[in-house]
Design an enzyme around this catalytic site. Structure first.
Site, PDB file in Angstrom:
ATOM      1  N   SER A 135      11.550 -18.869   4.226  1.00 15.90           N
ATOM      2  CA  SER A 135      12.894 -18.049   3.811  1.00 15.90           C
ATOM      3  C   SER A 135      13.418 -17.866   5.185  1.00 15.90           C
ATOM      4  CB  SER A 135      12.386 -16.809   3.328  1.00 15.90           C
ATOM      5  OG  SER A 135      11.768 -15.873   4.057  1.00 15.90           O
TER       6      SER A 135
ATOM      7  N   PRO B 271       1.064  -1.176   0.093  1.00 16.07           N
ATOM      8  CA  PRO B 271      -0.049  -0.046  -0.070  1.00 16.07           C
ATOM      9  C   PRO B 271       0.597   1.229  -0.004  1.00 16.07           C
ATOM     10  CG  PRO B 271      -0.682  -1.630   1.703  1.00 16.07           C
ATOM     11  CD  PRO B 271       0.425  -2.097   1.418  1.00 16.07           C
TER      12      PRO B 271
ATOM     13  N   LYS C  65      13.148  -7.044   0.879  1.00 15.37           N
ATOM     14  CA  LYS C  65      13.944  -7.385   2.010  1.00 15.37           C
ATOM     15  C   LYS C  65      15.192  -6.570   2.333  1.00 15.37           C
ATOM     16  CE  LYS C  65      12.231 -11.924   2.064  1.00 15.37           C
ATOM     17  NZ  LYS C  65      12.447 -13.568   1.808  1.00 15.37           N
TER      18      LYS C  65
ATOM     19  N   VAL D  49       2.232   2.780  -2.640  1.00 15.82           N
ATOM     20  CA  VAL D  49       3.497   2.930  -3.492  1.00 15.82           C
ATOM     21  C   VAL D  49       2.865   3.711  -4.777  1.00 15.82           C
ATOM     22  CG1 VAL D  49       4.867   1.150  -2.837  1.00 15.82           C
ATOM     23  CG2 VAL D  49       3.247   0.617  -4.469  1.00 15.82           C
ATOM     24  N   GLY D  50       1.737   3.927  -4.491  1.00 11.44           N
ATOM     25  CA  GLY D  50       1.081   4.719  -6.145  1.00 11.44           C
ATOM     26  C   GLY D  50       0.437   3.864  -7.295  1.00 11.44           C
TER      27      GLY D  50
END
EC number: 3.4.21.53
Length: 815
Positions: free
Chosen positions: A681, A360, A724, A362-363
């Site tokens: 991970s 959310p 990350k 980021v445009g």
């Protein structure tokens, strides 16, 4: 003198009547209010209680002249006279004989006149006798239809033998106009009177029968729920009986017909529309089915069948618009410019179906709006968050009460063109239940081979969506596989600090200053202040919280200026920032200042970007019990078991006794226990934490790591590398360990992200121990990779992705 004996009389009191004709033998109540009429009644009551009744031709005239009175009237007896509370009179009169008015005298207090008895032919021939019998029978038929004739009148009519009395009685009980009644009063020949009254009765019977037919037809068309429309439907039926139709119906039919002809529909849709229009023409406008068909036709003609926006093919203009409204996002911009370049050469091409995936803020949504502007397309947005009904996409069948097309067709109507930019917002937030699966319904919308014949359940005709440019947005790749396969994925990872700083300086701050009514020069927020907001007041992949923080500064600054607490210009420095935003919410640089035993910084991918994942391990005397806490998913729990097996298989290299696992319990904890965690991970981070606590060797606090572990100790690749790495930079981490096979992904990550990070690719867990632990006891394997971002070899690996056998492996990425 008795009225029957009068043949000629002068100065008779005259009462002019309005809208009523009195026949001989009739007893009629009259309400009298005109002064001269009341005086005439009072004077007649004092004399012989007789008065001449004659009807006015024009009822509106207050003082009638002889020209405004009919020539024939009735001499009547006054039976009763009452004075009403309002000063008017109520009189009960009985008509006796027909008289002709010869002269009218307008005296001071009342009207008088000269009258002469009318001589009539009362001889009946054979036809007259038959007429009398027929009239009595037909009047009985009339009464059966009318149902308002008193039974006493019916019995009286059957017993009357005097033909004139018969005509007078029936005339008084027929619903006729004043002129018609006056005509019956004036006819002298009895045969003519009988023929006229019979003709009048027949006409009335025909009218009543027509009305009954109309009522019967109307009642058949109506049901109980439509009783409120009874009068309108009855009026329509009357028009149909006359062979006519309402003007409104004609104009509506013509309007719909013209709209169908001008809509530019396909052949199939045109045929359906014309058939529905024919049905509508045959229906009553007030019937429920007519409303359904009318709404259906209006939907058919309102959606765009042939109108298109002229797509801009100016690459420079498009690039300028995208650069002006969005900082960075080069991959998306490049894809749009490529699409426009192809359109320059190819007239007809399938509309691209892009899916912008990112956290959310980021445009994604605003970028779709900019793409629409750059390509000169209309912009429509459909939010899919929480949609769980297939009918939201495809609509309901039009037979359902209140049915409408699906939201795809509704938005196409809103766009007004057949080639808009159609934004499918939050496509990963769709749900499913017993009402169907909206994701499956979207397959037809997003498949270029199928959407040229999209079939909405309401329209039931094919509609071409192949010219539409679909753009979907999503926070994650958690999208049904079939739907994902039909879209071109463009990854929008989080912004770096420098990108956020540029976005805030060039876009967010100027916009907030304008929206809050601040004048130019009244507020200054330097770059170092914005950088501190980014580092200590927000921890996000996007810029939404940053925008809210700047808005808060603008509000508080404006309040200070308006209330004269401070004078413009106001400069917000890093030292005064807490005055506007309060105490800092986060500490910049999450890495511990000192190395800790059993504490490791892992790197995790979430729907809102990357994050640091703290992992803690502790060992205590016991019987080899392993415990994991922190709301872990099944995959992560299995990773902890695999990590313990790896440690046991490397006990000699770590200097651990062979039976260490029988005498110690190991507890792994993942802080922030309220948050659910899952994924493979964190495998190498879990291994490192266990190795540290068992060997009592501290873990370097400036190292973070990500990678899946196998039972052999091999490090497998992961996904979300950019997110990350950004999380590591935000947390103040200096060294990052990544799987060796993820080296190829570094080529697609900007240098700005990699700057300041010492990135080490690792293939085996031993390499992780070598770098992450302060020391590594009993090292027997010297083949530990020492590659880092500072080595020249890293550039070769990134430039030539197939240079080593290890990189040629095609292991799938794991999150």
């Amino acid at each position: 003198m008795d009225i029957d004996q009068i043949e000629f009389k002068t100065n008779v009191f005259v009462l002019a009547l309005r809208d009523v004709v009195v026949f001989p033998g009739m007893v009629v109540p009259l309400f009298v209010g005109r002064p001269k009429s009341m005086n005439a009644l009072n004077a007649a009551m004092k004399e012989d209680k007789q008065i001449f009744l004659v009807t006015q031709k024009n009822a509106t005239e207050e003082t009638p002249t002889i020209d405004n009175l009919y020539q024939t009237g009735v001499m009547a007896n006054i039976l009763q006279l009452l004075k009403l509370p309002d000063g008017t009179l109520k009189v009960l009169v009985e008509g006796v004989k027909r008289f002709e008015l010869l002269a009218l005298n307008d005296e001071e207090n009342f009207l008088t006149g000269d009258i002469q008895q009318v001589e009539s032919d009362e001889q009946l021939d054979n036809d007259g006798v038959v007429l009398v019998r027929t009239i009595q029978e037909r009047f009985q038929d009339y009464a059966a239809l009318k149902k308002k004739i008193p039974s006493e009148v019916l019995k009286s009519v059957q017993k009357i033998t005097d033909p004139n009395r018969l005509v007078d009685t029936i005339s008084a009980n027929l619903k006729l106009g004043i002129e018609e009644k006056q005509t019956l009063l004036e006819i002298l020949t009895i045969n003519d009177r009988l023929e006229h009254i019979l003709k009048t009765i027949e006409t009335e019977i025909d009218l009543l029968e027509s009305e009954q037919r109309i009522n019967s037809r109307v009642k058949k068309k109506m049901d109980q729920t439509q009783r409120n429309f009874y009068l309108n439907t009855k009026l329509q039926a009357i028009h149909e009986e006359l062979g006519d139709s309402s003007e409104d119906g004609v104009s509506e039919f013509t309007r719909l017909k013209e709209q169908i002809e001008q809509a530019g529909m396909t052949k199939d849709a045109l045929k359906v529309a014309e058939d529905e229009l024919k049905k509508l023409k045959m229906m009553s406008p007030q019937s429920p089915e007519a409303n359904i068909i009318r709404t259906y036709i209006e939907w058919l003609v309102s959606i765009p069948w042939k109108k298109r926006s002229r797509v801009s093919k100016d690459l420079n203009k498009a690039q300028t618009i995208l650069d002006k409204q969005h900082y960075g996002l080069e991959k998306v911009k490049e894809r749009i410019i490529e699409y426009l370049a192809v359109q320059k050469r190819v007239n007809k091409m399938k509309g691209p179906i892009l899916c912008l995936v990112g956290p959310p803020g980021v445009g994604k949504t605003s970028l779709a709006r900019s793409i629409a502007e750059a390509t000169n397309r209309k912009y429509v947005r459909m939010s899919l968050g929480g949609v769980r009904d297939e009918a939201e996409i495809r609509g309901h069948r039009k037979t359902y009460l209140g049915a409408l097309p699906g939201r795809v067709i509704q938005k196409m109507k809103t766009a007004g063109t057949r080639n808009p930019l159609f934004l499918l917002d939050e496509i990963d937030k769709m749900a499913r239940d017993l009402r169907g699966d909206p994701a499956s319904a979207l397959l037809e919308v997003l498949d270029p081979e199928q959407n040229k014949a999209f079939n909405d359940h309401y329209l039931e005709v094919d509609y071409d969506l192949s010219d539409v440019m679909f753009v979907a947005t999503s926070n994650s790749m958690d999208i049904p596989e079939a739907l994902l396969d039909r879209m071109e994925i463009i990854d929008l990872a989080g912004y770096t600090e420098n990108e956020k700083l540029n976005i805030a300086t060039q876009h967010l701050l100027p916009r907030e200053i304008k929206e809050h009514g601040l004048k130019q020069g009244e507020l200054e927020v330097p770059s170092d202040t914005i950088l501190k907001i980014i580092q200590t007041y927000t921890r996000e992949a996007g810029v939404r919280l940053l925008d809210q923080s700047l808005a808060k500064i603008c509000r508080k600054s404006l309040k200070e200026i308006v209330t004269n607490e401070a004078k413009a210009p106001i400069t917000v420095t890093p030292d005064t920032l807490d005055k506007y935003l309060g105490v800092a919410k986060y500490r910049f640089g999450l890495a511990d200042e000192t190395n800790q035993i059993g504490q490791v910084a892992g790197l995790a991918w979430t729907r809102v970007g990357g994050d640091l994942l703290r992992i803690e391990a502790t060992a205590m005397p016991g019987k080899g019990k392993n415990t994991s806490t922190g709301q872990l998913g099944s995959v992560m729990q299995e990773s902890t078991q695999a990590a313990m097996s790896v440690i046991r298989s490397r006990s000699k290299e770590l200097g651990l006794p062979d039976d260490f696992y029988e005498k110690q319990d190991v507890h792994l904890h993942f802080p922030e226990g309220a948050i659910k965690k899952d994924g493979p991970s964190a495998g190498i981070a879990i291994c490192t934490a266990i190795a540290s606590v068992l060997t009592q060797i501290p873990v370097r606090s400036d190292v973070a790591m990500t990678g899946e572990i196998t039972l052999r100790g091999e490090v497998l690749p992961i996904g979300g590398l950019k997110e990350k790495l950004l999380a590591a930079a935000r947390g103040g981490i200096k060294t990052v360990l990544i799987p060796y096979e993820n080296v190829r992904d570094l080529a697609e990550i900007s240098d700005e992200v990699k700057e300041g990070l010492d990135i080490h690719p690792v293939q085996w867990i031993d390499e992780v121990f070598k770098i992450a632990l302060e020391s590594f006891p009993n090292v027997e394997n010297d083949e530990i990779s020492a590659i880092s971002m500072k080595d020249a070899e890293m550039g070769k690996l990134v430039a030539n992705k197939q240079s080593t056998k290890e990189i040629q492996k095609k292991s799938p990425k794991r999150h």
